[in-house]
Design a protein around this motif. Structure first.
Motif, PDB file in Angstrom:
ATOM      1  N   ASN A 698      33.011  86.191  -4.334  1.00 35.94           N
ATOM      2  CA  ASN A 698      34.459  85.947  -4.315  1.00 35.94           C
ATOM      3  C   ASN A 698      34.794  84.681  -3.534  1.00 35.94           C
ATOM      4  O   ASN A 698      35.622  83.865  -3.960  1.00 35.94           O
ATOM      5  CB  ASN A 698      35.172  87.152  -3.707  1.00 35.94           C
ATOM      6  CG  ASN A 698      36.661  87.125  -3.969  1.00 35.94           C
ATOM      7  OD1 ASN A 698      37.125  86.498  -4.919  1.00 35.94           O
ATOM      8  ND2 ASN A 698      37.423  87.807  -3.139  1.00 35.94           N
ATOM      9  N   SER A 699      34.150  84.489  -2.382  1.00 37.79           N
ATOM     10  CA  SER A 699      34.422  83.298  -1.567  1.00 37.79           C
ATOM     11  C   SER A 699      33.920  82.030  -2.258  1.00 37.79           C
ATOM     12  O   SER A 699      34.561  80.981  -2.189  1.00 37.79           O
ATOM     13  CB  SER A 699      33.777  83.435  -0.192  1.00 37.79           C
ATOM     14  OG  SER A 699      32.366  83.478  -0.289  1.00 37.79           O
ATOM     15  N   MET A 700      32.780  82.115  -2.956  1.00 39.15           N
ATOM     16  CA  MET A 700      32.259  80.949  -3.680  1.00 39.15           C
ATOM     17  C   MET A 700      33.203  80.539  -4.804  1.00 39.15           C
ATOM     18  O   MET A 700      33.459  79.350  -5.016  1.00 39.15           O
ATOM     19  CB  MET A 700      30.874  81.259  -4.254  1.00 39.15           C
ATOM     20  CG  MET A 700      29.772  81.401  -3.219  1.00 39.15           C
ATOM     21  SD  MET A 700      28.190  81.792  -4.018  1.00 39.15           S
ATOM     22  CE  MET A 700      27.281  82.467  -2.628  1.00 39.15           C
ATOM     23  N   VAL A 701      33.719  81.533  -5.524  1.00 46.10           N
ATOM     24  CA  VAL A 701      34.647  81.239  -6.621  1.00 46.10           C
ATOM     25  C   VAL A 701      35.914  80.597  -6.081  1.00 46.10           C
ATOM     26  O   VAL A 701      36.425  79.610  -6.636  1.00 46.10           O
ATOM     27  CB  VAL A 701      34.978  82.524  -7.405  1.00 46.10           C
ATOM     28  CG1 VAL A 701      36.077  82.259  -8.437  1.00 46.10           C
ATOM     29  CG2 VAL A 701      33.731  83.048  -8.108  1.00 46.10           C
ATOM     30  N   ALA A 702      36.446  81.152  -4.980  1.00 46.20           N
ATOM     31  CA  ALA A 702      37.666  80.597  -4.389  1.00 46.20           C
ATOM     32  C   ALA A 702      37.453  79.166  -3.922  1.00 46.20           C
ATOM     33  O   ALA A 702      38.306  78.290  -4.140  1.00 46.20           O
ATOM     34  CB  ALA A 702      38.117  81.476  -3.221  1.00 46.20           C
ATOM     35  N   MET A 703      36.311  78.907  -3.287  1.00 44.35           N
ATOM     36  CA  MET A 703      36.018  77.562  -2.817  1.00 44.35           C
ATOM     37  C   MET A 703      35.885  76.593  -3.996  1.00 44.35           C
ATOM     38  O   MET A 703      36.413  75.478  -3.966  1.00 44.35           O
ATOM     39  CB  MET A 703      34.734  77.557  -1.991  1.00 44.35           C
ATOM     40  CG  MET A 703      34.344  76.179  -1.469  1.00 44.35           C
ATOM     41  SD  MET A 703      32.921  76.238  -0.372  1.00 44.35           S
ATOM     42  CE  MET A 703      31.675  76.856  -1.497  1.00 44.35           C
TER      43      MET A 703
END
Length: 756
Positions: A698-703
């Motif tokens: 989730n954090s990778m996608v947001a970044m």
């Protein structure tokens, strides 16, 4: 009657005062403008002149008549000197009085007008202070003439408008410069404090501040106050900031001070302009403020006050980014589940240890271990318990080795250890001691049953068994699998015969690669990359295969040997050319992803060869995507950056492969212009059962979205994983669920059960 007498007396008493007020009002009315002033003055002087002439004429006539009567003279025959004595003075007076009156009139007008103009010039000097706003209302009240008052009124309107425009322009310029200075730089400092210093350096060009502070809530009743002094700190001003924070937030404070310049502030008092929140928002920031000079103008104060909310958001954002980057750096080197080193760092340490051991001529050991029958534990109790089991085992491993030993989770249920200054005998002793300790180790399952485990260990020692990092790993890995074959729960080191066998195996693969290079036996296999929103085939990843005696050899079996032989870039050229040929034959219109080592990319002629191949096949370069991997980390990122930019200039796109698996992928993201992130399959496999994996993806996608980079998830093996990735906003997926590698590219895919 009694009421009329006092009324009459009152009227008589105040009648003179009323008359005076009346005449004063009439006088002020008559002298309101210059024309009336000149006219009235001229009339009065003319009246006085006429009266003087009349009086003197009357006197002269009376004297003449009286003299004639007394002397009984004939009026037509007057004596000599009579006219000179009696008539000439009257004529002189009649001529002189108007002249004198005119002079007096001119003098009176001049004095009145000149005095008024002097007053105007004196007061109008304030107009030069445009930035402070000139006030002409008092000036208007002191001017006697209505004509000049009208001029001043018009001037006042112009001045007010100029004031407004000038102030608006100054405020706009300050706000624009402050807005520019508040942009977070792409190259952030080593800490958020360094970034704040950099930003304040730009702010100081706009606002002459003494200090800037940020208060961060560190506990329920405690705040950390970071004061950035532009000049040498002063205790009295420091106390001013501390009191403001403590009173506004009702907390104790812990001070941290930073100095931008060593110059001292010689001025006196200062004023504090601050903003405090009732509840912290971004980054737990509760208050920010500027310490300004006491004599600072109101416009600057107003602009600073209007920007305090922006400074609050900036400070909070910097703290969040700093925390996020520290977490990224940590997890880029650590396994997220066990907090042991990850696979990438293990290889970096292993390469380093080989070079150090060569220079200092000492032995060290590489130990690989695999948990026996771990799949049974996962299948019986689920992945959550499996993760808990791995975490507990990692704790035992950390406690079982020295501080200087490198303990890493290599992947899944495999662990790797580097033992510096360790020979074969000592390495075996350490491994056997670990096996004995694990006999007493167990983790209670959800049903209360204690779950025990054993491991199979393979060992390779430098320089006895191998002299390169890759060879050491291969030997230890083979020994680990032989330990499993021989009954598990044991330690295995290579014999001389096994070492010769491994050497022969590597040599045989080398010969296969040379033959494949000479006869172009490299075969491209196409694995589809599919859109999560449409299920259309967006691209194919090109996988290298070598055909040998009717068998297909996968890249994992030979790519490292090819790199050691220095021929990997030549194999890539053949793969690239054969892929374009196959695509041209089949008519596939999507993009092509090539998994290339950075060592191949920085080869001297790589750009020119790729350009020539594209030209030969008339292939659009924007359909080519090169994946950067970490098989061989480039030590000088600037070299790689130059080559990437050269290929980008040709229109070629770039992706980072296995993103999140190592620190180098973050370095690539920071310095290289990439278009795609391929999320490491290790995070994708268990995304539906592991909250940690889910949070990371989730954090990778947001970044990636914030950087306008598209995401591709690898190792998508079932519908549940596919739908979860789609919900998270992943753009594309790759894996057996949507398509296995094949010799021919496809244009459509049928993923059974996938909901679009």
């Amino acid at each position: 009657m009694s009421e009329e007498i006092p009324q009459k007396e009152t009227q008589e008493k105040y009648a003179p005062k009323y008359k005076f007020i009346l005449f004063s009002a009439i006088g002020r009315l008559l002298y309101r403008n210059i024309a009336t002033f000149v006219l009235i003055t001229a009339l009065i002087l003319s009246l006085i002149s006429s009266l003087v002439v009349i009086v003197f004429t009357g006197v002269a006539i009376d004297e003449t008549i009286r003299h004639i009567s007394q002397e009984e003279l004939d009026p037509s025959n007057l004596p000599k000197g009579f006219i000179l004595k009696h008539i000439v003075p009257v004529a002189a007076v009649a001529l002189i009085v108007p002249v004198v009156g005119t002079l007096l009139l001119s003098f009176a007008v001049k004095k009145k007008v000149v005095d008024t103009i002097k007053g105007i010039r004196k007061d109008i000097a304030n107009l030069r202070k445009v930035d402070q706003g000139a006030d002409l209302s008092a000036l208007e009240q002191t001017i006697a003439f209505s004509e000049l008052r009208e001029v001043i009124e018009d001037m006042a309107q112009v001045v007010c408008r100029v004031n407004e425009l000038t102030l608006s322009k100054r405020i706009l310029e300050m706000e624009l410069l402050l807005t520019r200075s508040l942009i977070i730089p792409s190259e952030m400092g080593r800490s958020w404090q360094d970034t704040v210093k950099s930003i304040l350096g730009k702010v100081s060009e706009v606002v002459d501040f003494l200090a800037f502070y940020i208060a961060i809530l560190s506990a329920e009743d405690e705040a950390d106050v970071h004061i950035f002094w532009r000049y040498e700190p002063r205790e009295d001003l420091e106390a001013l900031i501390v009191n403001e924070v403590e009173n506004a937030t009702e907390t104790r404070t812990v001070l941290y001070t930073f100095t931008l310049d060593r110059k001292g502030y010689e001025g006196g008092s200062a004023k504090l302009v601050s903003k405090t929140l009732r509840e912290p928002t971004i980054g737990d920031v509760v208050s920010v403020g500027f310490l300004l000079r006491e004599e600072v103008d109101a416009t600057t104060v107003s602009v600073v006050e209007s920007f305090l909310n922006a400074f609050l958001s900036l400070a909070g954002s910097l703290l969040v980014i700093d925390k996020y980057m520290r977490n990224l750096e940590y997890y880029a080197t650590r396994d997220f589940l066990t907090n042991l080193y990850n696979q990438r760092v293990f290889w970096e340490f292993l390469e380093y240890e080989v070079e150090r051991a060569k220079r200092r001529e000492y032995s060290f050991a590489v130990m690989l271990m695999d948990i026996d029958n771990f799949k049974v534990i996962n299948d019986t109790y689920g992945h959550d318990f499996g993760d808990k089991f791995l975490s507990e085992l990692a704790r035992i491993l950390r406690d079982s080795f020295r501080r200087e030993d490198v303990v890493a989770r290599y992947g899944g249920d495999e662990f790797a250890v580097i033992l510096p200054y360790t020979d074969t005998k000592k390495a075996v002793s350490v491994a056997q001691r670990l096996l004995r300790r694990l006999e007493e180790f167990s983790v209670p399952a959800p049903d209360g049953k204690p779950i025990k485990v054993s491991v199979s260990i393979g060992i390779a020692v430098f320089p006895d068994h191998a002299r390169t990092a890759r060879e050491l790993f291969i030997v230890a890995d083979n020994m680990m699998y032989k330990a499993k074959e021989e009954g598990k729960n044991r330690v295995k080191i290579p014999s001389e015969g096994e070492l010769k066998e491994e050497t022969i195996k590597v040599g045989k693969i080398g010969m296969i690669l040379i033959d494949a290079l000479e006869n172009k036996k490299i075969e491209p296999f196409f694995q589809p990359i599919v859109s999560t929103s449409t299920l259309e085939v967006f691209a194919h990843e090109i996988l290298m295969r070598v055909e040998q005696e009717g068998k297909i050899l996968q890249a994992g079996n030979f790519i490292h040997i090819a790199e050691d032989m220095g021929i990997v870039h030549k194999l890539d050229y053949i793969l690239f050319e054969k892929t374009l040929q196959k695509v041209k034959e089949t008519g596939f219109r999507g993009k092509l992803f090539f998994n290339l080592s950075p060592k191949a990319l920085v080869t001297k002629d790589f750009v020119f060869v790729i350009r020539d191949i594209l030209k030969d096949y008339n292939f659009p370069p924007e359909r080519i995507v090169f994946e950067l991997t970490e098989r061989e980390t480039v030590r000088n990122i600037d070299i790689l950056k130059n080559f990437v930019e050269s290929l980008r200039a040709e229109g070629i796109l770039f992706a980072i492969d296995d993103f999140g698996s190592g620190y180098s992928s973050f370095i690539y993201l920071k310095h290289l212009p990439v278009n795609f992130l391929k999320i490491e399959g290790e995070f994708v496999r268990n995304i539906t059962t592991s909250r940690v994996d889910l949070a990371f993806v989730n954090s990778m996608v947001a970044m990636a979205k914030s950087l306008n980079i598209r995401t591709i998830a690898e190792f998508v093996e079932n519908e549940e994983i596919f739908n979860k990735l789609k919900d998270l906003g992943v753009d594309y997926v790759q894996g057996y669920y949507v398509g296995r590698p094949d010799r021919v590219p496809i244009n459509t895919v049928k993923a059974k059960g996938a909901s679009v």
